[in-house]
Design a protein around this motif. Structure first.
Motif, PDB file in Angstrom:
ATOM      1  N   LEU A   1       0.944  -1.124   0.030  1.00 32.23           N
ATOM      2  CA  LEU A   1      -0.064   0.062  -0.062  1.00 32.23           C
ATOM      3  C   LEU A   1       1.131   1.406  -0.211  1.00 32.23           C
ATOM      4  O   LEU A   1       1.950   1.297   0.552  1.00 32.23           O
ATOM      5  CB  LEU A   1      -0.893   0.367   0.893  1.00 32.23           C
ATOM      6  N   ILE A   2       0.492   2.174  -0.501  1.00 32.56           N
ATOM      7  CA  ILE A   2       0.847   3.900  -1.001  1.00 32.56           C
ATOM      8  C   ILE A   2       0.435   4.836  -0.353  1.00 32.56           C
ATOM      9  O   ILE A   2      -1.186   5.171  -0.720  1.00 32.56           O
ATOM     10  CB  ILE A   2       1.532   3.841  -2.383  1.00 32.56           C
TER      11      ILE A   2
ATOM     12  N   SER B   1       0.786   8.510   0.666  1.00 32.13           N
ATOM     13  CA  SER B   1       1.001   9.776  -0.922  1.00 32.13           C
ATOM     14  C   SER B   1       0.084  11.214  -0.449  1.00 32.13           C
ATOM     15  O   SER B   1      -0.503  11.337  -0.764  1.00 32.13           O
ATOM     16  CB  SER B   1       1.392  10.219  -1.831  1.00 32.13           C
TER      17      SER B   1
ATOM     18  N   GLY C   1       1.380  14.263  -6.247  1.00 34.62           N
ATOM     19  CA  GLY C   1       0.197  12.949  -5.456  1.00 34.62           C
ATOM     20  C   GLY C   1      -0.346  12.432  -6.485  1.00 34.62           C
ATOM     21  O   GLY C   1      -0.524  11.522  -6.762  1.00 34.62           O
TER      22      GLY C   1
ATOM     23  N   CYS D   1      -0.335   8.951  -8.143  1.00 35.65           N
ATOM     24  CA  CYS D   1      -1.235   7.824  -8.442  1.00 35.65           C
ATOM     25  C   CYS D   1      -1.304   7.609  -9.653  1.00 35.65           C
ATOM     26  O   CYS D   1      -1.602   6.251 -10.054  1.00 35.65           O
ATOM     27  CB  CYS D   1      -2.639   8.390  -7.832  1.00 35.65           C
TER      28      CYS D   1
ATOM     29  N   ILE E   1       1.629   5.277 -11.323  1.00 35.52           N
ATOM     30  CA  ILE E   1       1.410   3.560 -10.349  1.00 35.52           C
ATOM     31  C   ILE E   1       0.457   2.740 -11.316  1.00 35.52           C
ATOM     32  O   ILE E   1      -0.210   1.925 -11.322  1.00 35.52           O
ATOM     33  CB  ILE E   1       0.555   4.138  -8.673  1.00 35.52           C
ATOM     34  N   LYS E   2      -0.682   3.631 -11.345  1.00 37.37           N
ATOM     35  CA  LYS E   2      -2.804   2.683 -11.781  1.00 37.37           C
ATOM     36  C   LYS E   2      -1.892   2.559 -12.942  1.00 37.37           C
ATOM     37  O   LYS E   2      -2.893   1.843 -13.932  1.00 37.37           O
ATOM     38  CB  LYS E   2      -3.819   3.621 -11.429  1.00 37.37           C
TER      39      LYS E   2
ATOM     40  N   TYR F   1       2.615  -2.472 -11.221  1.00 39.79           N
ATOM     41  CA  TYR F   1       2.634  -1.806 -10.187  1.00 39.79           C
ATOM     42  C   TYR F   1       1.034  -1.359  -9.939  1.00 39.79           C
ATOM     43  O   TYR F   1       0.313  -0.942  -8.851  1.00 39.79           O
ATOM     44  CB  TYR F   1       2.895  -0.046  -9.663  1.00 39.79           C
TER      45      TYR F   1
ATOM     46  N   VAL G   1      -3.914   2.711  -2.955  1.00 41.92           N
ATOM     47  CA  VAL G   1      -3.244   4.113  -2.511  1.00 41.92           C
ATOM     48  C   VAL G   1      -3.997   5.028  -1.787  1.00 41.92           C
ATOM     49  O   VAL G   1      -4.883   5.026  -2.763  1.00 41.92           O
ATOM     50  CB  VAL G   1      -2.609   4.679  -4.609  1.00 41.92           C
TER      51      VAL G   1
ATOM     52  N   LEU H   1      -4.241   9.245  -0.981  1.00 44.80           N
ATOM     53  CA  LEU H   1      -3.719  10.540  -1.000  1.00 44.80           C
ATOM     54  C   LEU H   1      -3.980  11.077   0.140  1.00 44.80           C
ATOM     55  O   LEU H   1      -5.259  11.285   0.651  1.00 44.80           O
ATOM     56  CB  LEU H   1      -4.493  11.113  -2.283  1.00 44.80           C
TER      57      LEU H   1
ATOM     58  N   ALA I   1      -7.248   7.178  -7.065  1.00 47.14           N
ATOM     59  CA  ALA I   1      -7.138   6.739  -5.629  1.00 47.14           C
ATOM     60  C   ALA I   1      -7.859   6.298  -5.025  1.00 47.14           C
ATOM     61  O   ALA I   1      -9.106   5.940  -5.741  1.00 47.14           O
ATOM     62  CB  ALA I   1      -6.511   8.033  -4.964  1.00 47.14           C
TER      63      ALA I   1
END
Length: 257
Positions: A50-51, A53, A62, A66, A69-70, A75, A80, A82, A100
């Protein structure tokens, strides 16, 4: 003992970063970084569950982190969260549009952040366990977003097309997907909690369950069609995976019809 989840915290405000990390480190393995670019570099070499940010950061905010990443198949499964000082509905909508999974306003309660993390991780685990233990569950059900669902559907299609190929393995799957073996292994493991070989075996058993519901094949015929060495070997695998034998599953389907 249950392994701790790995979290990545991203924030250019060092004091807040340390505060959040200190609060979470009792329950999770926590790594920190100060901007989105460094976060993406870490993702290339480390695995995170989990991230979290901040949105307002220099170099890469951010939202962009995000989105990156998506959009990356390696990843995109990572939830995520935010964090932002903005409390407008527009900023919340924007965060969700970038992919997010949760959106938390500053200042926030550490207990609320903990609850969000726990909820996201538990929900993913429940979905994975349902898929692994339910003979008729669809593989795309464990995808957290459209990108993951499309990836899993492709994996399923590839495996099903090679069920009768005794030489089919993880390397062959990686070649077809144009992915490195380590990247494919990591992606499948994080999304499904299975190794690629375990997923191949589970896909074969799910296909067997589907054939059993059609009531057109005898158990030994399904065993032969799916490449098992014997009906006994097939039955043992089915029972171990789903907790009931092929004949018991077949009878349960008849009872439902």
């Amino acid at each position: 003992m249950k392994a701790k989840a790995n979290l990545l915290l991203v924030d250019d405000h060092q004091e807040l970063l340390e505060f959040i990390a200190d609060d979470l480190c009792e329950y999770y393995h926590v790594q920190t970084t100060n901007n989105g670019i460094e976060a993406l570099q870490l993702l290339e070499s480390e695995t995170f569950d989990l991230i979290i940010s901040d949105i307002m950061m220099p170099e890469m905010d951010g939202y962009e982190l995000c989105q990156r990443i998506k959009e990356n198949i390696a990843y995109s499964h990572i939830p995520v969260i935010l964090l932002t000082a903005k409390n407008s509905i527009e900023s919340k909508i924007q965060g969700l549009e970038f992919g997010a999974d949760a959106y938390i306003e500053k200042p926030f309660s550490p207990a609320f952040l903990q609850a969000q993390i726990t909820s996201l991780l538990k929900n993913r685990l429940k979905v994975k366990n349902f898929f692994i233990n339910n003979p008729l569950a669809q593989i795309q059900s464990i995808g957290i977003n459209q990108s993951d669902q499309e990836f899993l559907e492709k994996i399923d299609e590839i495996i099903l097309n090679h069920l009768d190929d005794p030489k089919f393995n993880v390397d062959r799957m990686a070649d077809i997907l144009c992915m490195s073996r380590p990247t494919l292994y990591r992606k499948i493991n994080v999304v499904s909690s299975l190794s690629p070989n375990e997923l191949i075996n589970l896909t074969r058993l799910r296909k067997a369950a589907e054939m059993l519901t059609q009531k057109k094949f005898k158990i030994y015929e399904i065993s032969n069609l799916l490449g098992y060495s014997s009906a006994t070997h097939f039955s043992r695998n089915f029972q171990k995976q789903f907790g009931l034998s092929p004949s018991e599953f077949h009878e349960s389907q008849i009872a439902k019809s």
